[in-house]
Design a protein around this motif. Structure first.
Motif, mmCIF file in Angstrom:
data_model
loop_
_atom_site.group_PDB
_atom_site.id
_atom_site.type_symbol
_atom_site.label_atom_id
_atom_site.label_comp_id
_atom_site.label_asym_id
_atom_site.label_seq_id
_atom_site.Cartn_x
_atom_site.Cartn_y
_atom_site.Cartn_z
ATOM 1 N N LYS A 1 0.834 -1.201 0.000
ATOM 2 C CA LYS A 1 0.000 0.000 0.000
ATOM 3 C C LYS A 1 0.871 1.254 0.000
ATOM 4 O O LYS A 1 1.804 1.378 0.804
ATOM 5 C CB LYS A 1 -0.907 -0.023 1.227
ATOM 6 C CG LYS A 1 -2.032 0.963 1.168
ATOM 7 C CD LYS A 1 -3.029 0.690 2.270
ATOM 8 C CE LYS A 1 -4.234 1.597 2.102
ATOM 9 N NZ LYS A 1 -5.261 1.303 3.083
ATOM 10 N N ASP A 2 0.562 2.178 -0.899
ATOM 11 C CA ASP A 2 1.282 3.439 -1.037
ATOM 12 C C ASP A 2 1.365 4.167 0.308
ATOM 13 O O ASP A 2 0.430 4.117 1.106
ATOM 14 C CB ASP A 2 0.563 4.312 -2.078
ATOM 15 C CG ASP A 2 1.426 5.448 -2.585
ATOM 16 O OD1 ASP A 2 1.568 6.455 -1.851
ATOM 17 O OD2 ASP A 2 1.936 5.341 -3.702
ATOM 18 N N MET B 1 -0.103 10.188 5.691
ATOM 19 C CA MET B 1 1.142 9.449 5.539
ATOM 20 C C MET B 1 1.132 8.234 6.451
ATOM 21 O O MET B 1 0.986 8.386 7.666
ATOM 22 C CB MET B 1 2.327 10.342 5.884
ATOM 23 C CG MET B 1 2.322 11.679 5.168
ATOM 24 S SD MET B 1 2.559 11.525 3.423
ATOM 25 C CE MET B 1 4.311 11.678 3.346
ATOM 26 N N ARG B 2 1.292 7.071 5.872
ATOM 27 C CA ARG B 2 1.323 5.806 6.622
ATOM 28 C C ARG B 2 2.754 5.259 6.609
ATOM 29 O O ARG B 2 3.079 4.345 5.870
ATOM 30 C CB ARG B 2 0.354 4.797 6.013
ATOM 31 C CG ARG B 2 -1.070 5.281 5.895
ATOM 32 C CD ARG B 2 -1.734 5.367 7.247
ATOM 33 N NE ARG B 2 -3.154 5.670 7.068
ATOM 34 C CZ ARG B 2 -3.887 6.302 7.926
ATOM 35 N NH1 ARG B 2 -3.363 6.698 9.060
ATOM 36 N NH2 ARG B 2 -5.157 6.541 7.695
ATOM 37 N N LYS C 1 11.383 6.853 10.467
ATOM 38 C CA LYS C 1 10.230 6.297 9.766
ATOM 39 C C LYS C 1 10.433 6.531 8.277
ATOM 40 O O LYS C 1 11.089 7.504 7.871
ATOM 41 C CB LYS C 1 8.944 6.979 10.222
ATOM 42 C CG LYS C 1 8.611 6.717 11.667
ATOM 43 C CD LYS C 1 7.339 7.443 12.058
ATOM 44 C CE LYS C 1 7.028 7.208 13.521
ATOM 45 N NZ LYS C 1 5.836 7.951 13.940
ATOM 46 N N PHE C 2 9.851 5.650 7.463
ATOM 47 C CA PHE C 2 10.021 5.772 6.025
ATOM 48 C C PHE C 2 8.804 5.205 5.311
ATOM 49 O O PHE C 2 7.960 4.537 5.904
ATOM 50 C CB PHE C 2 11.281 5.027 5.560
ATOM 51 C CG PHE C 2 11.084 3.529 5.530
ATOM 52 C CD1 PHE C 2 10.839 2.882 4.329
ATOM 53 C CD2 PHE C 2 11.104 2.777 6.687
ATOM 54 C CE1 PHE C 2 10.639 1.503 4.305
ATOM 55 C CE2 PHE C 2 10.902 1.411 6.673
ATOM 56 C CZ PHE C 2 10.665 0.771 5.475
ATOM 57 N N PHE D 1 10.958 10.080 4.315
ATOM 58 C CA PHE D 1 11.511 9.726 5.623
ATOM 59 C C PHE D 1 11.189 10.784 6.658
ATOM 60 O O PHE D 1 10.918 11.932 6.327
ATOM 61 C CB PHE D 1 13.036 9.527 5.536
ATOM 62 C CG PHE D 1 13.782 10.777 5.173
ATOM 63 C CD1 PHE D 1 14.150 11.698 6.148
ATOM 64 C CD2 PHE D 1 14.104 11.050 3.852
ATOM 65 C CE1 PHE D 1 14.825 12.860 5.817
ATOM 66 C CE2 PHE D 1 14.783 12.217 3.506
ATOM 67 C CZ PHE D 1 15.147 13.118 4.496
ATOM 68 N N GLU D 2 11.254 10.376 7.907
ATOM 69 C CA GLU D 2 11.280 11.264 9.070
ATOM 70 C C GLU D 2 12.440 10.802 9.932
ATOM 71 O O GLU D 2 12.561 9.616 10.230
ATOM 72 C CB GLU D 2 9.990 11.165 9.887
ATOM 73 C CG GLU D 2 8.831 11.908 9.325
ATOM 74 C CD GLU D 2 7.628 11.903 10.270
ATOM 75 O OE1 GLU D 2 7.689 11.299 11.371
ATOM 76 O OE2 GLU D 2 6.620 12.503 9.888
#
Length: 155
Positions: free
Chosen positions: A94-95, A106-107, A116-117, A140-141
């Motif tokens: 899933k996008d 944003m998932r 996170k990415f 990314f975060e």
């Protein structure tokens, strides 16, 4: 090359991606204080696990397409987001961006604590070296230490 990463199966071309990044200067091209700090913090910006993933994909970690500086956290680190482009496509999974009532949610997935990415086919700010190529955007975060000698920005 097909690579399973988190919930995604990515079809990627690391060699072509590397050739594209070789044509780009370090950084995003922005000279704001926080972007200069991100560039100066190279090597401390991403955990080793993410650097290995970027290398496997052919992505140069010093050349993000864009950076978003969110805030200084109580830890003293700066929550920073951004993205890279790579040659390839999302085969399965899933996008990252889920659209609900015209709002993009944003998932992300957590690779390691603090990072996170996610992958999306929703592209933004694609640099000319990637023109005409099939692309995936890797968002990314991360947390970035303040390393510049100048004072940190006011919140």
């Amino acid at each position: 090359m097909r690579l399973p990463v988190g919930r995604w199966l990515i079809d990627c071309d690391p060699d072509t991606t590397r050739r594209c990044y070789a044509q780009l200067p370090v950084g995003t091209g922005c000279s704001c204080q926080q972007c200069r700090n991100f560039d100066a913090a190279a090597g401390r910006t991403f955990p080793p696990e993410f650097v290995r993933l970027l290398d496997t994909l052919g992505v140069d970690p010093t050349k993000p397409a864009e950076l978003c500086h969110w805030c200084r956290e109580p830890s003293g680190l700066y929550l920073t987001g951004g993205w890279f482009h790579l040659v390839g496509s999302i085969v399965a999974g899933k996008d990252l961006v889920e659209w609900v009532n015209n709002v993009g949610l944003m998932r992300f997935e957590e690779l390691v604590p603090g990072l996170k990415f996610g992958f999306t086919s929703d592209l933004a700010l694609v640099r000319e070296v990637f023109a005409g190529l099939p692309l995936v955007q890797l968002e990314f975060e991360t947390r970035v230490p303040w390393v510049l000698a100048e004072p940190e920005p006011e919140d």
